[in-house]
Design a protein around this motif. Structure first.
Motif: not given
Length: 302
Positions: A103-118
């Motif tokens: 579950x931790x890995x999935x949350x951290x994998x959300x980082x690219x989504x943050x990068x793309x949006x920002x």
């Protein structure tokens, strides 16, 4: 530095692979290090080793740190050191006491989504187009598929809410850091920049490490020392230099693929070093993720 990232070439893909290996291998070093070291002490140790390595690199390459009077540059480096290195390390270490690693890995994998949006709103040359948006979403889906078997046994509902929110915050911090790297003076040498924010993170980690130091002291075996050195020299020092180089060459969106690819390398290292079983979905998830990476790096039609 050009405002428009170039199309990734062979060197850029090589840098990406190196970063995946360096950050993905940190799992093994951390696994060994926390056997005897509190997380805050381990984080401080790897940061100081990394800062020393990068400092020696500055001397060897004659790349001086910014002047102390350059408040703007040091301000950005402080933000990067705190939000992109120290705080995520600590948040993840705390959260994984009660949250399954899958579950931790999935949350951290959300980082690219943050990068793309920002990047869409803050970096004109990195605006989202249809291919990039689909590619980022497909990559995140690949990571979810990778850890789906583990989540069937340890689902979202089984983990406390607060640690999950800390993991999500860590992912947002990682993502925002990739954008902040673009805000640093482009004339600053990559080694000096890497040394600057790692040094800031190391300084900030000292009070936390002192507070966490066990009363009984710490007894290290050879493998624990090697784990700390590996984390510091490779996963912190060399990795952060490669991180800066990659962002400067081809932009934060391409670099963010590391966030999705690193879990696969971590799983392979775990299987080899600790005889951990490979998830049944490993190769199907990898194929999906690589397709997402291919979409992200294509900068053609919108």
């Amino acid at each position: 530095m050009s405002e428009t990232p170039k199309r990734p070439g062979v060197i850029d893909w090589a840098l990406l692979i190196i970063l995946v290996i360096l950050w993905g291998s940190a799992y093994a070093g951390t696994h060994i290090g926390v056997e005897v070291l509190p997380p805050a002490v381990l984080v401080a140790a790897r940061l100081w080793v990394g800062a020393i390595v990068l400092g020696l690199g500055c001397v060897a390459m004659r790349a001086p740190l910014p002047r102390l009077s350059d408040g703007r540059t040091w301000g950005v480096l402080t933000l990067i050191g705190a939000t992109g290195t120290l705080f995520p390390f600590l948040l993840i270490s705390f959260a994984q006491k009660t949250v399954p690693s899958a579950l931790a890995a999935i949350y951290i994998a959300a980082a690219p989504l943050t990068v793309a949006i920002l990047c869409h709103f803050l970096v004109a040359s990195e605006r989202l187009n249809l291919k990039r948006a689909v590619g980022v979403a497909v990559g995140f889906g690949g990571v979810c598929l990778l850890f789906a078997p583990a989540l069937l046994d340890h689902g979202v509902a089984a983990a406390p809410l607060l640690p999950q929110m800390l993991l999500l915050l860590a992912a947002v911090l990682y993502g925002s850091t990739s954008v902040m790297v673009r805000l640093v003076n482009p004339s600053l040498h990559p080694v000096a920049m890497s040394c600057g924010f790692v040094l800031v993170a190391a300084l900030l980690s000292v009070p936390l490490a002192v507070h966490a130091w066990p009363d009984a002291g710490i007894v290290l075996e050879t493998r624990h020392i090697l784990a700390v050195l590996g984390l510091g020299v490779l996963s912190t020092g060399v990795a952060n230099l490669v991180y800066v180089l990659t962002i400067r060459r081809v932009g934060p969106v391409f670099m963010s693929n590391v966030g999705n690819l690193a879990p696969f390398w971590s799983i392979l290292v775990g299987a080899v070093a600790f005889q951990e079983a490979l998830p049944a979905t490993t190769f199907a998830a990898l194929a999906i993720l690589l397709f997402g990476v291919w979409l992200v790096q294509r900068q053609g039609a919108r």
